[in-house]
Design an enzyme around this catalytic site. Structure first.
Site, PDB file in Angstrom:
ATOM      1  N   HIS A 173       0.818  -1.221   0.000  1.00 61.86           N
ATOM      2  CA  HIS A 173       0.000   0.000   0.000  1.00 61.86           C
ATOM      3  C   HIS A 173       0.847   1.264   0.000  1.00 61.86           C
ATOM      4  O   HIS A 173       0.379   2.327  -0.400  1.00 61.86           O
ATOM      5  CB  HIS A 173      -1.008  -0.008   1.158  1.00 61.86           C
ATOM      6  CG  HIS A 173      -0.451   0.235   2.519  1.00 61.86           C
ATOM      7  ND1 HIS A 173      -0.155  -0.771   3.415  1.00 61.86           N
ATOM      8  CD2 HIS A 173      -0.161   1.383   3.168  1.00 61.86           C
ATOM      9  CE1 HIS A 173       0.290  -0.258   4.544  1.00 61.86           C
ATOM     10  NE2 HIS A 173       0.300   1.057   4.418  1.00 61.86           N
ATOM     11  N   ASP A 214       1.090  -7.817   2.127  1.00 57.18           N
ATOM     12  CA  ASP A 214       1.238  -6.371   1.924  1.00 57.18           C
ATOM     13  C   ASP A 214       2.715  -5.995   1.803  1.00 57.18           C
ATOM     14  O   ASP A 214       3.315  -5.434   2.724  1.00 57.18           O
ATOM     15  CB  ASP A 214       0.576  -5.624   3.080  1.00 57.18           C
ATOM     16  CG  ASP A 214       0.350  -4.153   2.777  1.00 57.18           C
ATOM     17  OD1 ASP A 214       0.924  -3.656   1.799  1.00 57.18           O
ATOM     18  OD2 ASP A 214      -0.399  -3.499   3.533  1.00 57.18           O
ATOM     19  N   SER A 263       4.121   1.953   8.476  1.00 59.79           N
ATOM     20  CA  SER A 263       3.817   1.080   7.342  1.00 59.79           C
ATOM     21  C   SER A 263       5.096   0.817   6.565  1.00 59.79           C
ATOM     22  O   SER A 263       5.793   1.743   6.157  1.00 59.79           O
ATOM     23  CB  SER A 263       2.781   1.742   6.428  1.00 59.79           C
ATOM     24  OG  SER A 263       1.519   1.777   7.034  1.00 59.79           O
TER      25      SER A 263
END
Length: 721
Positions: free
Chosen positions: A89, A225, A656
């Site tokens: 992402h 991810d 992230s």
């Protein structure tokens, strides 16, 4: 605050006093320079290497392999040739930018077979940290107890500008000075930014975005991810603009990749750039977030996502246009719901009030103008006064300015401003050309029909907001359009030049004096001008005054907490997108609404969720084939492949893509999310609820080798057991 608050040197001593409780060891986002003071606790928790291998104050250490990926994520260097792991992402927007209908890397994925096939990603950057050090004395130089707040801020801004320029001249790198502990300390970070970043490997949405918005912030998760990129440099290994002659960046520090796996109770660390936390807020400020800010954002985004999601499901072209924007909007929408839920489950308001009572009791006879009691009283009064204006500010941003065509009216405003400068001839053409670029790129991923539907759904929500939220001129425009939002949207999208790129570009390509009249009469510009004028005159001045007031009060309140509550808390500075390390353990959880305790997920769980009728649960055929044939190779663990795991590391947005490390500082996973009920960890950390979610590195390697056929990348990695 004379004679009431302790000097900074003594406050710093309190942060790591001998009374620190080991029960707080899992909470905290530690600056690299603070790790030495945490070493005993980290060793007690399970660390097996000296902290000097994690950070060594200017000498080579693993912190050199942790990078800022893009503008807001973390990445990690995993080879001497500049190979970067981060989240799927985090790279989503960049990959969308190099995708097309013919080569849709979001849907189909991408795997380079050699360096020559790696794809340049314009606008994407990777930033390395070269130096970190405290500069508090220099920043606060010239400030005395008699210095007013306005003068204090001017001195600080001037000192910071001087320092950053000095570091640039002396070291040749960009420097950023940021406040810590609400302005009680200042540290500088020296940065080296590389702009030639190329796509190496990217799993398709059916792996990298598996579960989509449905599973976002949830546990268990089965999302692969991750994305793989590479940094390129000039001949001297220094930053250089893209060139086919650039070479892979030569990294002196990179993470070994441990393939042994994890089990519950294992020591873990997360290294990265958490964006914003506010752990030391007063109860009044916490209530402002919980009762005003989050509910407005949630309600508005629910409307927006409802409109977008339906359109994206019906049309693949719309999906491609809106995938990145939808993901960004949805991320906050769900996060804030979890934040409220976690705050309510913990009854954090009551805990904050109890904490404030203890603080006032600790301060004893300190009841004067600079006492905690007086400070908290002032904070509460300021918050109560600000709430109506905050509601106006948030509701406008999320609704009126959340309509894409309205937000783009800023370009019409810029055209007006340019004409008001009476620029003519070639100078006018050149100036407008620069402004045009931003608007031109907007139309690539824009659908006016979809935006019209959004207008008809968001404007009524905005119009019903109480108090000073709705601009008076918006009410007048609504009346002019027959008090009918459908009619109003028809006029807006039927008559505005912004609805069609060829009409909008006319203002830039063929400018004329009458453009100013046309723009002022444009129905979109009228809406934009109505809300921005109201915000500028009535709302923003109040917000600015509140912000200035709270800067002072929060700095004082933070000093008071450090002074009086050192025995209760192991203080660490709030996150501000500077490098931090947090540590904890692999630890399962039983999510709310479930009876199943777990700390990991496997490929079996992925396949069990497969649903070809729902895009976010549609497992790619090749992965299903690998499952059916059990072609797992060396990544086979008890007949399956590990996919994700959770741990008790204290993380936030910005983490992230962060490396998840074992006790030896080796890469075991890539951080990508938090458990829903624990998202309130930005405001309050609860070890019972707060978990970070990571892709198991074995799943990453399995997908690279078996799905992407890109095992050539393993040759440059240091795979260890």
């Amino acid at each position: 605050m004379r004679n009431r608050l302790l000097p900074l040197t003594l406050l710093s001593t309190l942060l790591f006093s001998s009374n620190t409780h080991t029960s707080f060891a899992k909470e905290g986002m530690w600056r690299p320079a603070d790790l030495k003071k945490q070493e005993a606790e980290m060793k007690k928790a399970g660390l097996q290497i000296p902290v000097t291998q994690l950070y060594n104050d200017g000498k080579p250490a693993l912190n050199d392999a942790v990078v800022i990926f893009g503008g807001g994520c973390t990445g990690e260097v995993v080879s001497s040739q500049g190979l970067i792991f981060t989240n799927h992402h985090c790279g989503y927007g960049a990959v969308q930018g190099v995708s097309s209908n013919e080569k849709n890397y979001l849907i189909n994925g991408f795997w380079a077979k050699s360096n020559a096939e790696e794809i340049p990603c314009p606008g994407l950057s990777v930033t390395f940290i070269k130096k970190i050090e405290e500069v508090t004395k220099s920043v606060l130089s010239g400030i005395t107890e008699e210095t007013s707040e306005d003068e204090r801020n001017k001195i600080i801004a001037s000192n910071i500008k001087f320092l950053e320029a000095g570091y640039k001249r002396a070291l040749g790198f960009t420097a950023e000075v940021k406040p810590f502990y609400n302005g009680n300390e200042y540290w500088v970070t020296v940065l080296e930014k590389y702009d030639d970043v190329r796509l190496v490997g990217f799993p398709p949405n059916g792996i990298g975005k598996f579960g989509g918005d449905t599973d976002n912030w949830m546990w268990p998760r089965q999302t692969g991810d991750f994305g793989i990129f590479r940094v390129y440099a000039g001949a001297d290994n220094k930053p250089a603009a893209y060139s086919p002659n650039n070479k892979p960046y030569k990294a002196s520090q990179y993470f070994a990749v441990n393939t042994s796996g994890v089990k519950e109770g294992d020591y873990t660390m997360v290294y990265g750039f958490p964006y914003v936390t506010r752990e030391y807020l007063s109860s009044a400020q916490l209530a402002q977030t919980q009762d005003v800010i989050d509910p407005i954002r949630i309600a508005a985004r629910k409307i927006k996502l409802g409109v977008w999601d339906e359109a994206m499901r019906q049309d693949p072209k719309t999906f491609l246009k809106y995938a990145s924007k939808q993901s960004s909007i949805s991320n906050g929408y769900k996060k804030w719901q979890g934040e409220i839920r976690g705050l309510e489950l913990n009854d954090v308001k009551s805990k904050k009030l109890a904490y404030e009572t203890r603080l006032m009791e600790r301060s004893g006879e300190d009841t004067g103008i600079n006492s905690p009691k007086n400070t908290l009283s002032q904070i509460t009064a300021a918050v109560e006064h600000n709430n109506p204006y905050l509601r106006a500010y948030e509701s406008t941003n999320e609704t009126v300015m959340g309509i894409e065509i309205v937000s783009q009216a800023v370009y019409l405003q810029r055209v007006l401003n340019i004409h008001r400068q009476h620029i003519t001839g070639q100078a006018l053409t050149d100036t407008l050309s620069k402004v045009k670029r931003g608007l031109s790129s907007f139309y690539k991923n824009y659908d006016p029909v979809l935006d019209k539907t959004l207008f008809e759904n968001l404007m009524p929500f905005y119009y019903m907001q109480p108090g000073v939220a709705v601009a008076p001129k918006i009410k007048a425009l609504y009346a002019e359009n027959g008090s009918d939002f459908g009619k109003w949207s028809g006029n807006v999208f039927g008559q505005s030049a912004l609805a069609l790129p060829q009409l909008a570009m006319h203002y830039f390509d063929s400018p004329k004096a009458s453009d100013t009249i046309d723009i002022k009469n444009d129905p979109v510009y009228k809406i934009y001008a109505a809300v921005t004028e109201w915000q500028d005159k009535q709302v923003k001045p109040e917000m600015t005054a509140f912000s200035k007031r709270m800067d002072y009060l929060n700095r004082v309140y933070m000093q008071q907490q450090l002074q009086y509550m050192g025995k209760d808390r192991n203080f660490y500075p709030d996150a501000n997108q500077t490098l931090r390390l947090t540590y904890g353990h692999v630890q399962g959880i039983t999510p709310q609404g479930s009876s199943l305790y777990s700390y990991k997920s496997t490929l079996e769980d992925v396949i069990a969720k497969h649903n070809p009728d729902i895009e976010e649960f549609n497992v790619p055929v090749k992965l299903r084939d690998l499952y059916m044939s059990k072609d797992y190779g060396r990544w086979n663990v008890d007949g399956t492949v590990p996919v994700t795991f959770i741990a008790s590391n204290h993380t936030s947005g910005g983490n992230s893509g962060s490396p998840v490390l074992n006790a030896k500082g080796q890469l075991i996973g890539i951080n990508f999310d938090r458990v829903w009920d624990g998202t309130m960890s930005d405001l309050y950390y609860d070890p019972n609820l707060c978990r970070n979610i990571a892709v198991d590195i074995r799943y990453v390697l399995f997908i690279i080798e078996k799905y992407g056929n890109a095992s050539w990348l393993f040759k440059e990695m240091n795979l260890v057991k």
